[in-house]
Scaffold this active site. Sequence first.
Site, PDB file in Angstrom:
ATOM      1  N   ARG A  12       0.549  14.851  12.570  1.00 46.19           N
ATOM      2  CA  ARG A  12       1.075  14.604  11.221  1.00 46.19           C
ATOM      3  C   ARG A  12       1.285  15.885  10.415  1.00 46.19           C
ATOM      4  O   ARG A  12       0.691  16.116   9.389  1.00 46.19           O
ATOM      5  CB  ARG A  12       0.185  13.591  10.506  1.00 46.19           C
ATOM      6  CG  ARG A  12      -0.010  12.364  11.396  1.00 46.19           C
ATOM      7  CD  ARG A  12      -0.596  11.195  10.740  1.00 46.19           C
ATOM      8  NE  ARG A  12       0.370  10.557   9.842  1.00 46.19           N
ATOM      9  CZ  ARG A  12       0.048   9.486   9.116  1.00 46.19           C
ATOM     10  NH1 ARG A  12      -1.148   9.002   9.182  1.00 46.19           N
ATOM     11  NH2 ARG A  12       0.922   8.952   8.297  1.00 46.19           N
TER      12      ARG A  12
ATOM     13  N   CYS B 149      -4.840  12.786  12.265  1.00 44.30           N
ATOM     14  CA  CYS B 149      -5.592  11.539  12.139  1.00 44.30           C
ATOM     15  C   CYS B 149      -5.515  10.867  13.508  1.00 44.30           C
ATOM     16  O   CYS B 149      -4.923  11.400  14.438  1.00 44.30           O
ATOM     17  CB  CYS B 149      -5.004  10.652  11.051  1.00 44.30           C
ATOM     18  SG  CYS B 149      -3.434   9.967  11.500  1.00 44.30           S
TER      19      CYS B 149
ATOM     20  N   LYS C 133       0.851  -1.209   0.000  1.00 43.90           N
ATOM     21  CA  LYS C 133       0.000   0.000   0.000  1.00 43.90           C
ATOM     22  C   LYS C 133       0.878   1.248   0.000  1.00 43.90           C
ATOM     23  O   LYS C 133       0.680   2.162  -0.801  1.00 43.90           O
ATOM     24  CB  LYS C 133      -0.890  -0.009   1.241  1.00 43.90           C
ATOM     25  CG  LYS C 133      -1.564   1.327   1.533  1.00 43.90           C
ATOM     26  CD  LYS C 133      -2.434   1.335   2.758  1.00 43.90           C
ATOM     27  CE  LYS C 133      -1.711   1.615   4.032  1.00 43.90           C
ATOM     28  NZ  LYS C 133      -1.412   3.020   4.323  1.00 43.90           N
ATOM     29  N   ASN C 134       1.878   1.272   0.899  1.00 41.24           N
ATOM     30  CA  ASN C 134       2.652   2.511   1.079  1.00 41.24           C
ATOM     31  C   ASN C 134       3.652   2.753  -0.035  1.00 41.24           C
ATOM     32  O   ASN C 134       4.219   3.833  -0.127  1.00 41.24           O
ATOM     33  CB  ASN C 134       3.330   2.510   2.452  1.00 41.24           C
ATOM     34  CG  ASN C 134       2.290   2.678   3.552  1.00 41.24           C
ATOM     35  OD1 ASN C 134       1.139   3.003   3.273  1.00 41.24           O
ATOM     36  ND2 ASN C 134       2.692   2.435   4.786  1.00 41.24           N
TER      37      ASN C 134
ATOM     38  N   ASP D 197       4.526   0.484  11.970  1.00 43.00           N
ATOM     39  CA  ASP D 197       3.286  -0.091  11.421  1.00 43.00           C
ATOM     40  C   ASP D 197       3.079  -1.546  11.830  1.00 43.00           C
ATOM     41  O   ASP D 197       2.049  -2.132  11.521  1.00 43.00           O
ATOM     42  CB  ASP D 197       3.285   0.000   9.884  1.00 43.00           C
ATOM     43  CG  ASP D 197       3.210   1.435   9.422  1.00 43.00           C
ATOM     44  OD1 ASP D 197       3.441   1.675   8.222  1.00 43.00           O
ATOM     45  OD2 ASP D 197       2.955   2.324  10.250  1.00 43.00           O
TER      46      ASP D 197
ATOM     47  N   ARG E  89      -8.668  -0.233   4.345  1.00 39.96           N
ATOM     48  CA  ARG E  89      -7.689   0.724   3.819  1.00 39.96           C
ATOM     49  C   ARG E  89      -6.371   0.036   3.496  1.00 39.96           C
ATOM     50  O   ARG E  89      -5.638   0.462   2.618  1.00 39.96           O
ATOM     51  CB  ARG E  89      -7.439   1.833   4.857  1.00 39.96           C
ATOM     52  CG  ARG E  89      -8.627   2.702   5.147  1.00 39.96           C
ATOM     53  CD  ARG E  89      -8.224   3.914   5.927  1.00 39.96           C
ATOM     54  NE  ARG E  89      -7.071   4.546   5.288  1.00 39.96           N
ATOM     55  CZ  ARG E  89      -6.295   5.445   5.902  1.00 39.96           C
ATOM     56  NH1 ARG E  89      -6.539   5.794   7.151  1.00 39.96           N
ATOM     57  NH2 ARG E  89      -5.286   5.994   5.283  1.00 39.96           N
TER      58      ARG E  89
END
Length: 423
Positions: free
Chosen positions: A123, A118, A22-23, A309, A401
Site C-alpha cells: 500500500r 497491512c 465507511k470508505n 472489497d 472496523r
Amino acid sequence: MDQIIVTGNGAVNGQIPIAGAKNACLTLMPACLLSEEPLTLTNAPRLSDIKTMTELLESLGAEISTLSDGQVIAMSCHGEMNHVADYEIVRKMRASNLVLGPLLARLGEAVVSLPGGCAIGARPMDIHTDGLELMGATIELKDGYLHAKAPTGGLKGAVIDFPFASVGATENIMMAATLAKGTTVINNAAREPEIVDLADCLRRMGAQISGDGTSSITIEGVDRLGAATHPVVTDRIELGTYMLAPAICGGEVECLGGRLSLVESFVEKLNMAGVDVTETDKGLKVARKNGRLKALDVTTEPFPGFPTDLQAQMMAMLCTASGTSVLEEKIFENRFMHAPELVRMGASIEVHGGTATVHGVDKLKGAPVMATDLRASVSLILAGMAAEGETVVRRVYHLDRGYEKVVSKLSGIGAKIERVKET
Ligand code: EPZ
C-alpha cells in the site's frame, strides 16, 4: 479478544438496514480540515475506524462531537491547528493518509507518517505524492514520515495523469485542489461512489468540481470553503456483503437503503450464479432461485468493475456452487488469506499468486477459524451461516472496523450467531 460463534441454521429471511459507507466517511471527515467553518456528517456508520479518524483529526486540532448514537458527526477546525499526523494513530488505519492533501491545502505543510503495509498489501503512496508534487509541493521521506510543504502562495492547479485509478490518491488530490491557485485536472481518476459523495460534500462547502464519477475530474481552486451538512452515502460493501446471506443460505432478504446503481457489476455476477435481485422502494430484495448456485469467474477491478472489497465474500458463496470458479484479485497483492480458513471448513480452493480456483463442494462444515482482515472476517461468518455445525471466528476486532452491529443485523434475519469473550 472477542470471538463470534455462528451455527448453520438454514434459510434467512427479513430485512437488514444498510449503514453509511465507511470508505466515504473516512474521506469526508478529513475534509473538515479544509475550512474554518463547521462540517456536519449525517448517516455516519458506528465503527472503530471512524473512532480512529476522530482521534487523528482531534490531534490535528479539530473539535468533534457526535450525536444520535454516533450517526451525526459535527466537526470544526477554527482554532490552533497541528500539521503532524502521528505514527501511533496512522499505523492503525491506512486511511489516515487522507489528511495529507487537506493539511497541505489549508496550512501549507504536513508531516504524515507513512501508514506502512497491512495484511492485504504494501500500500504505497507514490500516486498521492507524485500528484501533489505536480501541484508544487515538495515532499521528502524522513524517518518513516512524509514531510510535505506547499510553495509560498499555496498549491497550484495542475494536469495530473494517474498511472492507476487510485481511490485514496483521487480523494487526496481532489481535496488539495479545492484551495489551489487555478485549475486541476485528474485523468484516470477513480470513479467509486465514495468519490462522487466526497465531491458532493465539497461542492456543498463551496468547491468547484465537475467530472466526478468519470475518469476525468476538474477542480477550480477557490479562496476558501464554507460550512456544510452532508449525508454519508450508503455503504455498497456492507450492502453486497449482506446480499450474499440469502444467496448462500437460501431465503429472501431486503437490504434497506440499497440501490442497484451502487452494486451493478456485483449484481450481474449474482444473477449469473442464480440469485434474483429486485429494487424495491425501500432497498434491494435478494432471493436465491431454486436449486444450487452456479460457479462463475470473477476479476476484481476499479469501479465500475467488480469490487475487491467483495471478493472474499463472493468466494464464500462460490465454495458450495456447482462447478469450478476462478477469482482473480487484480487490486491487492495479498488478498486471499480467507482461502485457507475456508479450506478448514471443507472448501476446495487452490491459490496461485493473484488467482484462486474454487471447486464447489456440497456443504461446508463448521470449524474454528481466524479472521485475518476486515473483509475476510465477514466472509467466514457468511460461510459459517450455511455450514453444518458450529464455526468459531477469532480476532473479530477486524470486523468492528467495517461492520456495525453485525450480530444483531444477522440475528435479525434468522442467523444463529453470538459474540463471546475469547475462552
Ligand atoms: C480504498 O483504499 C479503500 N479504503 C479500500 O477498502 C479499497 O479496497 C480500495 O480503495 C480499492 O477500492 C478506503 O477507502 C479507506 P487504492 P486505497 O489507492 O485508497 C496501489 C476496505 O476493505 N497504489 O485504490 O488505499 C495500492 O497498493 C478497504 O474497506 C499504489 O501503488 O486503494 C493497491 O494495490 C481495503 N500507489 C491499489 O493501488 C498509490 O499511491 C489500490 O489502491 C496508491 C495506491
